[in-house]
Motif scaffolding. Structure first.
Motif, PDB file in Angstrom:
ATOM      1  N   LEU A 162       0.824  -1.204   0.000  1.00  0.00           N
ATOM      2  CA  LEU A 162       0.000   0.000   0.000  1.00  0.00           C
ATOM      3  C   LEU A 162       0.860   1.257   0.000  1.00  0.00           C
ATOM      4  N   VAL A 163       1.871   1.277   0.868  1.00  0.00           N
ATOM      5  CA  VAL A 163       2.722   2.453   0.982  1.00  0.00           C
ATOM      6  C   VAL A 163       3.617   2.616  -0.247  1.00  0.00           C
ATOM      7  N   ARG A 164       4.152   1.496  -0.733  1.00  0.00           N
ATOM      8  CA  ARG A 164       5.103   1.550  -1.854  1.00  0.00           C
ATOM      9  C   ARG A 164       4.411   1.820  -3.191  1.00  0.00           C
ATOM     10  N   ASP A 165       3.328   1.085  -3.458  1.00  0.00           N
ATOM     11  CA  ASP A 165       2.702   1.149  -4.777  1.00  0.00           C
ATOM     12  C   ASP A 165       1.434   1.994  -4.806  1.00  0.00           C
ATOM     13  N   GLY A 166       0.804   2.185  -3.645  1.00  0.00           N
ATOM     14  CA  GLY A 166      -0.427   2.963  -3.597  1.00  0.00           C
ATOM     15  C   GLY A 166      -1.634   2.211  -4.132  1.00  0.00           C
ATOM     16  N   LEU A 167      -2.754   2.913  -4.177  1.00  0.00           N
ATOM     17  CA  LEU A 167      -3.973   2.374  -4.762  1.00  0.00           C
ATOM     18  C   LEU A 167      -3.903   2.502  -6.279  1.00  0.00           C
ATOM     19  N   THR A 168      -4.735   1.742  -6.957  1.00  0.00           N
ATOM     20  CA  THR A 168      -4.915   1.943  -8.385  1.00  0.00           C
ATOM     21  C   THR A 168      -6.114   2.864  -8.610  1.00  0.00           C
ATOM     22  N   GLN A 169      -6.183   3.457  -9.790  1.00  0.00           N
ATOM     23  CA  GLN A 169      -7.321   4.320 -10.091  1.00  0.00           C
ATOM     24  C   GLN A 169      -8.622   3.531 -10.049  1.00  0.00           C
ATOM     25  N   LYS A 170      -8.589   2.287 -10.524  1.00  0.00           N
ATOM     26  CA  LYS A 170      -9.806   1.472 -10.502  1.00  0.00           C
ATOM     27  C   LYS A 170     -10.255   1.198  -9.082  1.00  0.00           C
ATOM     28  N   GLU A 171      -9.325   0.866  -8.193  1.00  0.00           N
ATOM     29  CA  GLU A 171      -9.698   0.630  -6.795  1.00  0.00           C
ATOM     30  C   GLU A 171     -10.332   1.873  -6.185  1.00  0.00           C
ATOM     31  N   LEU A 172      -9.737   3.020  -6.431  1.00  0.00           N
ATOM     32  CA  LEU A 172     -10.287   4.269  -5.885  1.00  0.00           C
ATOM     33  C   LEU A 172     -11.679   4.527  -6.440  1.00  0.00           C
ATOM     34  N   ASP A 173     -11.853   4.379  -7.737  1.00  0.00           N
ATOM     35  CA  ASP A 173     -13.156   4.653  -8.362  1.00  0.00           C
ATOM     36  C   ASP A 173     -14.220   3.677  -7.875  1.00  0.00           C
ATOM     37  N   ASP A 174     -13.855   2.393  -7.757  1.00  0.00           N
ATOM     38  CA  ASP A 174     -14.826   1.409  -7.269  1.00  0.00           C
ATOM     39  C   ASP A 174     -15.263   1.721  -5.845  1.00  0.00           C
ATOM     40  N   SER A 175     -14.303   2.062  -4.985  1.00  0.00           N
ATOM     41  CA  SER A 175     -14.652   2.387  -3.599  1.00  0.00           C
ATOM     42  C   SER A 175     -15.479   3.660  -3.527  1.00  0.00           C
ATOM     43  N   ARG A 176     -15.121   4.623  -4.342  1.00  0.00           N
ATOM     44  CA  ARG A 176     -15.876   5.883  -4.350  1.00  0.00           C
ATOM     45  C   ARG A 176     -17.334   5.634  -4.744  1.00  0.00           C
ATOM     46  N   ARG A 177     -17.540   4.856  -5.813  1.00  0.00           N
ATOM     47  CA  ARG A 177     -18.913   4.556  -6.233  1.00  0.00           C
ATOM     48  C   ARG A 177     -19.676   3.814  -5.133  1.00  0.00           C
ATOM     49  N   PHE A 178     -18.982   2.883  -4.487  1.00  0.00           N
ATOM     50  CA  PHE A 178     -19.635   2.125  -3.420  1.00  0.00           C
ATOM     51  C   PHE A 178     -20.051   3.040  -2.263  1.00  0.00           C
ATOM     52  N   LEU A 179     -19.131   3.895  -1.797  1.00  0.00           N
ATOM     53  CA  LEU A 179     -19.443   4.742  -0.652  1.00  0.00           C
ATOM     54  C   LEU A 179     -20.526   5.761  -0.991  1.00  0.00           C
ATOM     55  N   ILE A 180     -20.452   6.370  -2.163  1.00  0.00           N
ATOM     56  CA  ILE A 180     -21.481   7.335  -2.551  1.00  0.00           C
ATOM     57  C   ILE A 180     -22.828   6.631  -2.726  1.00  0.00           C
TER      58      ILE A 180
END
Length: 417
Positions: A331-349
Protein backbone atom coordinates in the motif's frame (compact mmCIF):
# COMPACT_ATOMS: atom_id res chain seq x y z
CA UNK A 1 -33.39 14.53 -1.56
CA UNK A 2 -31.28 16.42 1.00
CA UNK A 3 -32.22 16.02 4.63
CA UNK A 4 -32.56 19.75 5.34
CA UNK A 5 -32.97 19.39 9.12
CA UNK A 6 -34.17 22.24 11.28
CA UNK A 7 -31.72 23.37 13.96
CA UNK A 8 -32.90 25.28 17.03
CA UNK A 9 -30.75 26.54 19.90
CA UNK A 10 -32.62 26.73 23.20
CA UNK A 11 -31.87 29.70 25.51
CA UNK A 12 -30.22 27.40 28.07
CA UNK A 13 -27.70 26.13 25.50
CA UNK A 14 -29.36 22.85 24.49
CA UNK A 15 -29.54 22.14 20.76
CA UNK A 16 -32.40 20.56 18.82
CA UNK A 17 -32.09 19.05 15.35
CA UNK A 18 -35.35 17.82 13.86
CA UNK A 19 -36.31 16.25 10.55
CA UNK A 20 -39.89 15.49 9.52
CA UNK A 21 -40.45 12.18 7.72
CA UNK A 22 -43.82 10.61 7.00
CA UNK A 23 -42.92 7.12 5.82
CA UNK A 24 -44.15 5.56 9.08
CA UNK A 25 -46.14 6.95 12.05
CA UNK A 26 -43.08 6.69 14.28
CA UNK A 27 -40.43 8.96 15.78
CA UNK A 28 -36.80 8.31 16.68
CA UNK A 29 -35.46 10.19 19.70
CA UNK A 30 -31.69 10.49 20.03
CA UNK A 31 -30.36 12.45 23.01
CA UNK A 32 -26.58 12.86 23.19
CA UNK A 33 -24.60 14.47 25.99
CA UNK A 34 -20.98 15.50 25.43
CA UNK A 35 -19.98 13.34 28.37
CA UNK A 36 -18.44 10.11 27.08
CA UNK A 37 -15.78 7.92 28.62
CA UNK A 38 -13.17 10.64 28.08
CA UNK A 39 -14.97 12.40 30.96
CA UNK A 40 -14.07 9.65 33.44
CA UNK A 41 -12.31 11.07 36.51
CA UNK A 42 -8.58 10.46 36.76
CA UNK A 43 -7.89 6.96 37.99
CA UNK A 44 -11.53 5.92 37.66
CA UNK A 45 -11.97 4.61 34.12
CA UNK A 46 -15.40 3.04 33.80
CA UNK A 47 -17.32 5.60 35.86
CA UNK A 48 -19.27 6.90 32.87
CA UNK A 49 -20.04 3.36 31.71
CA UNK A 50 -21.40 2.38 35.13
CA UNK A 51 -23.51 5.55 35.16
CA UNK A 52 -24.95 4.51 31.80
CA UNK A 53 -25.98 1.15 33.28
CA UNK A 54 -27.83 2.70 36.23
CA UNK A 55 -29.11 6.01 34.87
CA UNK A 56 -32.52 4.55 33.96
CA UNK A 57 -32.99 2.79 37.29
CA UNK A 58 -34.75 5.62 39.06
CA UNK A 59 -35.17 9.39 38.94
CA UNK A 60 -36.30 12.07 41.34
CA UNK A 61 -39.86 11.55 40.07
CA UNK A 62 -40.07 7.85 39.18
CA UNK A 63 -38.82 4.49 40.42
CA UNK A 64 -37.08 1.95 38.22
CA UNK A 65 -40.27 -0.12 38.10
CA UNK A 66 -42.36 2.87 37.06
CA UNK A 67 -39.90 3.80 34.30
CA UNK A 68 -39.82 0.24 33.01
CA UNK A 69 -43.61 -0.02 33.05
CA UNK A 70 -44.10 3.26 31.19
CA UNK A 71 -41.65 2.29 28.47
CA UNK A 72 -42.67 -1.37 28.20
CA UNK A 73 -46.36 -0.50 27.96
CA UNK A 74 -45.56 1.46 24.80
CA UNK A 75 -43.31 -1.23 23.36
CA UNK A 76 -40.20 0.93 23.70
CA UNK A 77 -36.64 -0.26 24.13
CA UNK A 78 -34.33 2.44 25.47
CA UNK A 79 -30.73 2.00 24.32
CA UNK A 80 -28.05 3.74 26.36
CA UNK A 81 -24.52 3.85 24.95
CA UNK A 82 -21.17 5.45 25.72
CA UNK A 83 -18.46 6.39 23.22
CA UNK A 84 -15.28 8.33 23.85
CA UNK A 85 -17.09 11.66 23.70
CA UNK A 86 -20.85 11.03 23.84
CA UNK A 87 -23.36 9.54 26.27
CA UNK A 88 -26.51 8.67 24.30
CA UNK A 89 -30.09 7.66 25.04
CA UNK A 90 -31.94 6.42 21.96
CA UNK A 91 -35.41 5.03 21.36
CA UNK A 92 -38.21 4.88 18.79
CA UNK A 93 -41.87 5.41 19.62
CA UNK A 94 -45.20 5.97 17.91
CA UNK A 95 -45.81 9.55 16.87
CA UNK A 96 -48.87 9.65 19.14
CA UNK A 97 -46.65 8.81 22.12
CA UNK A 98 -43.89 11.29 21.28
CA UNK A 99 -44.46 13.91 23.98
CA UNK A 100 -44.80 11.57 26.99
CA UNK A 101 -41.88 9.42 25.82
CA UNK A 102 -39.62 12.44 25.35
CA UNK A 103 -40.62 13.60 28.82
CA UNK A 104 -39.72 10.22 30.36
CA UNK A 105 -36.38 9.94 28.57
CA UNK A 106 -35.56 13.54 29.42
CA UNK A 107 -36.29 12.84 33.08
CA UNK A 108 -33.88 9.89 32.97
CA UNK A 109 -31.19 12.07 31.41
CA UNK A 110 -31.57 15.03 33.76
CA UNK A 111 -32.54 13.58 37.14
CA UNK A 112 -31.12 10.12 37.86
CA UNK A 113 -30.92 8.99 41.48
CA UNK A 114 -28.89 5.76 41.07
CA UNK A 115 -30.46 3.98 44.07
CA UNK A 116 -28.03 1.83 46.02
CA UNK A 117 -29.95 -1.40 45.50
CA UNK A 118 -30.08 -0.85 41.74
CA UNK A 119 -26.40 0.11 41.74
CA UNK A 120 -25.44 -3.18 43.37
CA UNK A 121 -27.33 -5.11 40.68
CA UNK A 122 -25.83 -3.12 37.80
CA UNK A 123 -22.33 -3.38 39.24
CA UNK A 124 -22.69 -7.14 39.15
CA UNK A 125 -23.74 -6.99 35.49
CA UNK A 126 -20.79 -4.77 34.56
CA UNK A 127 -18.33 -7.00 36.41
CA UNK A 128 -19.72 -9.99 34.50
CA UNK A 129 -19.29 -8.11 31.21
CA UNK A 130 -15.69 -7.22 32.09
CA UNK A 131 -14.92 -10.86 32.90
CA UNK A 132 -16.38 -11.87 29.55
CA UNK A 133 -14.21 -9.27 27.81
CA UNK A 134 -11.14 -10.54 29.63
CA UNK A 135 -11.88 -14.03 28.29
CA UNK A 136 -12.34 -12.82 24.71
CA UNK A 137 -9.16 -12.76 22.57
CA UNK A 138 -10.59 -10.20 20.13
CA UNK A 139 -11.44 -7.76 22.91
CA UNK A 140 -8.13 -8.32 24.70
CA UNK A 141 -6.17 -7.69 21.51
CA UNK A 142 -8.08 -4.52 20.63
CA UNK A 143 -7.88 -3.06 24.13
CA UNK A 144 -4.16 -3.76 24.37
CA UNK A 145 -3.64 -2.15 20.96
CA UNK A 146 -5.35 1.04 22.12
CA UNK A 147 -3.02 1.18 25.13
CA UNK A 148 0.00 0.90 22.83
CA UNK A 149 -1.26 3.66 20.53
CA UNK A 150 -2.63 5.90 23.30
CA UNK A 151 -0.42 5.30 26.36
CA UNK A 152 -0.05 6.92 29.77
CA UNK A 153 -3.75 7.07 30.59
CA UNK A 154 -4.86 8.85 27.41
CA UNK A 155 -8.69 8.78 27.16
CA UNK A 156 -8.60 6.85 23.87
CA UNK A 157 -6.44 4.16 25.46
CA UNK A 158 -8.54 3.57 28.57
CA UNK A 159 -10.97 0.68 28.86
CA UNK A 160 -14.50 2.06 28.54
CA UNK A 161 -15.91 -0.37 31.11
CA UNK A 162 -12.94 0.09 33.43
CA UNK A 163 -11.60 -2.65 35.67
CA UNK A 164 -13.33 -4.91 38.16
CA UNK A 165 -11.50 -3.21 41.02
CA UNK A 166 -12.61 0.25 39.90
CA UNK A 167 -16.23 -0.79 39.36
CA UNK A 168 -16.36 -2.45 42.78
CA UNK A 169 -15.03 0.72 44.41
CA UNK A 170 -17.39 3.22 42.78
CA UNK A 171 -20.13 4.72 44.94
CA UNK A 172 -23.49 6.27 44.26
CA UNK A 173 -22.11 9.68 45.27
CA UNK A 174 -19.30 9.39 42.70
CA UNK A 175 -21.77 8.62 39.91
CA UNK A 176 -24.04 11.51 40.85
CA UNK A 177 -21.04 13.83 41.12
CA UNK A 178 -19.98 12.88 37.60
CA UNK A 179 -23.51 13.56 36.40
CA UNK A 180 -23.62 16.92 38.18
CA UNK A 181 -20.26 17.99 36.77
CA UNK A 182 -20.63 16.87 33.13
CA UNK A 183 -24.37 16.79 32.31
CA UNK A 184 -25.67 20.26 31.48
CA UNK A 185 -27.97 21.68 28.80
CA UNK A 186 -25.06 23.26 26.97
CA UNK A 187 -23.74 19.77 26.21
CA UNK A 188 -27.05 18.31 25.01
CA UNK A 189 -28.03 17.69 21.41
CA UNK A 190 -31.56 16.34 20.98
CA UNK A 191 -32.32 14.89 17.55
CA UNK A 192 -35.96 14.14 16.66
CA UNK A 193 -36.66 12.38 13.36
CA UNK A 194 -40.02 11.05 12.23
CA UNK A 195 -43.68 11.88 11.83
CA UNK A 196 -43.52 15.01 13.98
CA UNK A 197 -43.60 18.52 12.55
CA UNK A 198 -40.61 20.71 13.49
CA UNK A 199 -42.80 23.09 15.48
CA UNK A 200 -44.23 20.24 17.54
CA UNK A 201 -40.75 18.83 18.14
CA UNK A 202 -39.51 22.26 19.24
CA UNK A 203 -42.42 22.79 21.61
CA UNK A 204 -41.99 19.39 23.24
CA UNK A 205 -38.21 19.75 23.56
CA UNK A 206 -38.59 23.20 25.11
CA UNK A 207 -41.15 21.90 27.64
CA UNK A 208 -38.90 19.01 28.66
CA UNK A 209 -35.49 20.71 28.67
CA UNK A 210 -36.18 24.45 28.63
CA UNK A 211 -36.14 24.84 32.42
CA UNK A 212 -33.01 22.74 32.92
CA UNK A 213 -30.38 25.15 34.13
CA UNK A 214 -26.91 24.07 35.11
CA UNK A 215 -23.57 25.80 34.46
CA UNK A 216 -21.69 24.50 31.46
CA UNK A 217 -18.81 22.24 32.46
CA UNK A 218 -15.30 23.26 31.49
CA UNK A 219 -14.34 22.10 28.00
CA UNK A 220 -12.93 18.61 27.91
CA UNK A 221 -9.45 18.84 26.43
CA UNK A 222 -8.14 15.69 24.77
CA UNK A 223 -4.57 16.04 23.57
CA UNK A 224 -3.30 14.40 20.39
CA UNK A 225 -0.59 11.78 20.77
CA UNK A 226 2.56 11.35 18.75
CA UNK A 227 2.72 8.12 16.72
CA UNK A 228 4.91 5.40 18.23
CA UNK A 229 8.59 5.89 17.48
CA UNK A 230 9.20 2.22 16.75
CA UNK A 231 7.34 -0.97 15.98
CA UNK A 232 5.71 -2.55 19.04
CA UNK A 233 4.58 -6.14 19.59
CA UNK A 234 2.65 -7.66 22.50
CA UNK A 235 1.50 -11.27 22.84
CA UNK A 236 -1.30 -12.20 25.25
CA UNK A 237 -1.23 -16.01 25.70
CA UNK A 238 -4.74 -17.48 26.10
CA UNK A 239 -3.92 -21.14 25.66
CA UNK A 240 -7.46 -22.42 26.33
CA UNK A 241 -8.83 -20.73 23.19
CA UNK A 242 -9.22 -22.18 19.71
CA UNK A 243 -8.73 -18.96 17.71
CA UNK A 244 -6.03 -16.30 17.74
CA UNK A 245 -6.99 -12.68 17.18
CA UNK A 246 -4.60 -10.14 15.70
CA UNK A 247 -5.04 -6.39 16.19
CA UNK A 248 -2.57 -3.91 14.79
CA UNK A 249 -2.72 -0.29 13.79
CA UNK A 250 -1.55 3.27 13.63
CA UNK A 251 -2.50 6.68 15.01
CA UNK A 252 -4.16 8.14 11.93
CA UNK A 253 -6.27 11.24 11.49
CA UNK A 254 -8.79 13.60 13.10
CA UNK A 255 -12.34 13.86 11.77
CA UNK A 256 -11.99 17.51 10.80
CA UNK A 257 -8.68 16.97 8.97
CA UNK A 258 -9.11 17.98 5.29
CA UNK A 259 -7.54 14.66 4.32
CA UNK A 260 -10.28 12.69 6.07
CA UNK A 261 -12.15 11.81 2.88
CA UNK A 262 -8.97 10.60 1.18
CA UNK A 263 -8.21 8.50 4.28
CA UNK A 264 -11.76 7.10 4.30
CA UNK A 265 -11.42 5.98 0.69
CA UNK A 266 -7.92 4.59 1.25
CA UNK A 267 -9.12 2.52 4.22
CA UNK A 268 -12.11 1.26 2.26
CA UNK A 269 -9.83 -0.09 -0.44
CA UNK A 270 -7.38 -1.49 2.08
CA UNK A 271 -9.71 -3.32 4.43
CA UNK A 272 -13.42 -2.75 3.78
CA UNK A 273 -14.55 -2.93 0.14
CA UNK A 274 -16.42 -6.09 -0.88
CA UNK A 275 -15.20 -8.84 1.51
CA UNK A 276 -12.61 -6.88 3.46
CA UNK A 277 -10.70 -5.04 0.78
CA UNK A 278 -7.14 -6.05 0.01
CA UNK A 279 -6.71 -7.56 3.46
CA UNK A 280 -9.75 -9.81 3.23
CA UNK A 281 -8.91 -10.83 -0.33
CA UNK A 282 -5.36 -11.83 0.62
CA UNK A 283 -5.75 -13.39 4.06
CA UNK A 284 -9.20 -14.92 3.85
CA UNK A 285 -10.01 -15.52 0.22
CA UNK A 286 -6.73 -16.28 -1.56
CA UNK A 287 -4.78 -17.85 1.31
CA UNK A 288 -7.73 -19.26 3.23
CA UNK A 289 -6.12 -18.80 6.64
CA UNK A 290 -8.40 -16.23 8.28
CA UNK A 291 -11.92 -16.33 9.66
CA UNK A 292 -12.07 -12.59 9.10
CA UNK A 293 -9.70 -9.80 8.10
CA UNK A 294 -10.49 -6.11 7.74
CA UNK A 295 -9.46 -2.60 8.72
CA UNK A 296 -11.38 0.31 10.22
CA UNK A 297 -10.89 4.06 10.52
CA UNK A 298 -12.01 5.77 13.74
CA UNK A 299 -11.27 9.43 13.07
CA UNK A 300 -12.22 11.47 16.12
CA UNK A 301 -11.76 14.82 17.85
CA UNK A 302 -8.01 14.18 17.86
CA UNK A 303 -6.36 11.70 15.50
CA UNK A 304 -7.97 8.30 15.96
CA UNK A 305 -6.65 4.94 14.81
CA UNK A 306 -6.61 2.89 11.69
CA UNK A 307 -7.05 -0.61 13.10
CA UNK A 308 -6.37 -3.88 11.28
CA UNK A 309 -7.98 -6.99 12.76
CA UNK A 310 -7.88 -10.64 11.80
CA UNK A 311 -9.02 -13.89 13.37
CA UNK A 312 -7.00 -16.95 12.42
CA UNK A 313 -6.17 -20.50 13.32
CA UNK A 314 -3.25 -20.35 15.80
CA UNK A 315 -0.97 -22.23 13.39
CA UNK A 316 -1.45 -19.40 10.88
CA UNK A 317 -0.57 -16.45 13.13
CA UNK A 318 2.92 -15.87 11.79
CA UNK A 319 1.78 -16.23 8.17
CA UNK A 320 -1.12 -13.84 8.77
CA UNK A 321 1.11 -11.20 10.36
CA UNK A 322 3.54 -11.55 7.46
CA UNK A 323 0.66 -11.12 4.99
CA UNK A 324 -0.56 -8.00 6.81
CA UNK A 325 2.97 -6.61 6.62
CA UNK A 326 3.12 -7.43 2.90
CA UNK A 327 -0.15 -5.61 2.24
CA UNK A 328 0.98 -2.60 4.29
CA UNK A 329 4.28 -2.37 2.41
CA UNK A 330 2.49 -2.73 -0.94
CA UNK A 331 0.00 0.00 0.00
CA UNK A 332 2.72 2.45 0.98
CA UNK A 333 5.10 1.55 -1.85
CA UNK A 334 2.70 1.15 -4.78
CA UNK A 335 -0.43 2.96 -3.60
CA UNK A 336 -3.97 2.37 -4.76
CA UNK A 337 -4.91 1.94 -8.39
CA UNK A 338 -7.32 4.32 -10.09
CA UNK A 339 -9.81 1.47 -10.50
CA UNK A 340 -9.70 0.63 -6.80
CA UNK A 341 -10.29 4.27 -5.88
CA UNK A 342 -13.16 4.65 -8.36
CA UNK A 343 -14.83 1.41 -7.27
CA UNK A 344 -14.65 2.39 -3.60
CA UNK A 345 -15.88 5.88 -4.35
CA UNK A 346 -18.91 4.56 -6.23
CA UNK A 347 -19.63 2.13 -3.42
CA UNK A 348 -19.44 4.74 -0.65
CA UNK A 349 -21.48 7.33 -2.55
CA UNK A 350 -24.04 4.71 -3.52
CA UNK A 351 -24.36 3.57 0.09
CA UNK A 352 -25.33 7.03 1.41
CA UNK A 353 -29.07 6.75 0.59
CA UNK A 354 -29.17 3.20 2.00
CA UNK A 355 -27.50 4.43 5.18
CA UNK A 356 -30.27 7.00 5.64
CA UNK A 357 -33.29 4.79 5.05
CA UNK A 358 -34.59 4.73 8.66
CA UNK A 359 -35.45 7.44 11.15
CA UNK A 360 -32.92 6.04 13.61
CA UNK A 361 -30.15 6.09 11.00
CA UNK A 362 -30.94 9.69 10.04
CA UNK A 363 -30.92 10.70 13.71
CA UNK A 364 -27.52 9.09 14.25
CA UNK A 365 -26.16 10.81 11.12
CA UNK A 366 -27.41 14.19 12.35
CA UNK A 367 -25.76 13.64 15.74
CA UNK A 368 -22.43 13.06 13.99
CA UNK A 369 -23.02 16.09 11.79
CA UNK A 370 -23.64 18.30 14.83
CA UNK A 371 -20.87 16.91 17.02
CA UNK A 372 -18.16 17.47 14.44
CA UNK A 373 -19.63 20.72 13.10
CA UNK A 374 -20.02 19.40 9.57
CA UNK A 375 -22.93 21.66 8.61
CA UNK A 376 -26.65 21.10 8.07
CA UNK A 377 -26.08 20.40 4.37
CA UNK A 378 -23.41 17.76 4.99
CA UNK A 379 -25.45 14.91 3.50
CA UNK A 380 -25.85 16.88 0.27
CA UNK A 381 -22.15 17.80 0.10
CA UNK A 382 -20.80 14.38 1.00
CA UNK A 383 -20.88 12.87 -2.53
CA UNK A 384 -18.89 15.83 -3.86
CA UNK A 385 -16.41 15.61 -0.98
CA UNK A 386 -15.74 11.99 -1.85
CA UNK A 387 -15.80 12.72 -5.56
CA UNK A 388 -13.12 15.38 -5.25
CA UNK A 389 -10.49 13.01 -3.81
CA UNK A 390 -7.70 12.32 -6.28
CA UNK A 391 -5.53 9.24 -6.55
CA UNK A 392 -2.51 11.28 -5.49
CA UNK A 393 -4.34 12.48 -2.36
CA UNK A 394 -5.42 8.95 -1.38
CA UNK A 395 -1.90 7.62 -1.81
CA UNK A 396 -0.38 10.58 0.01
CA UNK A 397 -2.55 9.98 3.07
CA UNK A 398 -1.63 6.29 2.99
CA UNK A 399 2.05 7.22 3.18
CA UNK A 400 1.31 9.75 5.92
CA UNK A 401 -0.71 7.40 8.13
CA UNK A 402 0.64 3.91 7.44
CA UNK A 403 4.22 3.22 8.51
CA UNK A 404 5.22 -0.43 8.95
CA UNK A 405 8.17 0.58 11.12
CA UNK A 406 5.79 2.24 13.63
CA UNK A 407 3.02 -0.33 13.68
CA UNK A 408 1.64 -1.52 17.01
CA UNK A 409 0.77 -5.23 16.98
CA UNK A 410 -1.07 -7.40 19.49
CA UNK A 411 -1.74 -11.13 19.25
CA UNK A 412 -4.16 -12.74 21.73
CA UNK A 413 -5.01 -16.41 21.85
CA UNK A 414 -3.31 -19.83 21.97
CA UNK A 415 -0.01 -18.51 20.73
CA UNK A 416 3.39 -17.76 22.27
CA UNK A 417 6.51 -16.13 20.87
Amino acid sequence: MPLNPVRIALPNGATLLTKHTATTPAVSINLAMRAGSASDPAGAAGTTWLLSRVIDRGTAARSAAEIAEELDSRGITLTISVTRHLFSLVCTCLADDFEPVLSRVGDILMSPTAPDDELVTRKGEVVTAIRQDEDNPAVRATEALMVLLYPRGHPYGRRTKGSIATVDSLTRDQLLQLHASRFAPGGLTAVIVGDVAPARAADATTRVFGNWNRPAPPPLVVSPVAPPEARQRVVIPMMNKSQADIACGFVAIARRDPAYYACWLMNNVFGQYSIGGRLGDSIRERQGMGYYASSSLDANVVPGPVTIRAGVNPVNVDRAVASIDDEIVRLVRDGLTQKELDDSRRFLIGSIPRALETNAAIANFLQTEEFFGLGLDYDARLPDLLGAVTLDEANAVARRVIDPDRMALVIAGPYQD
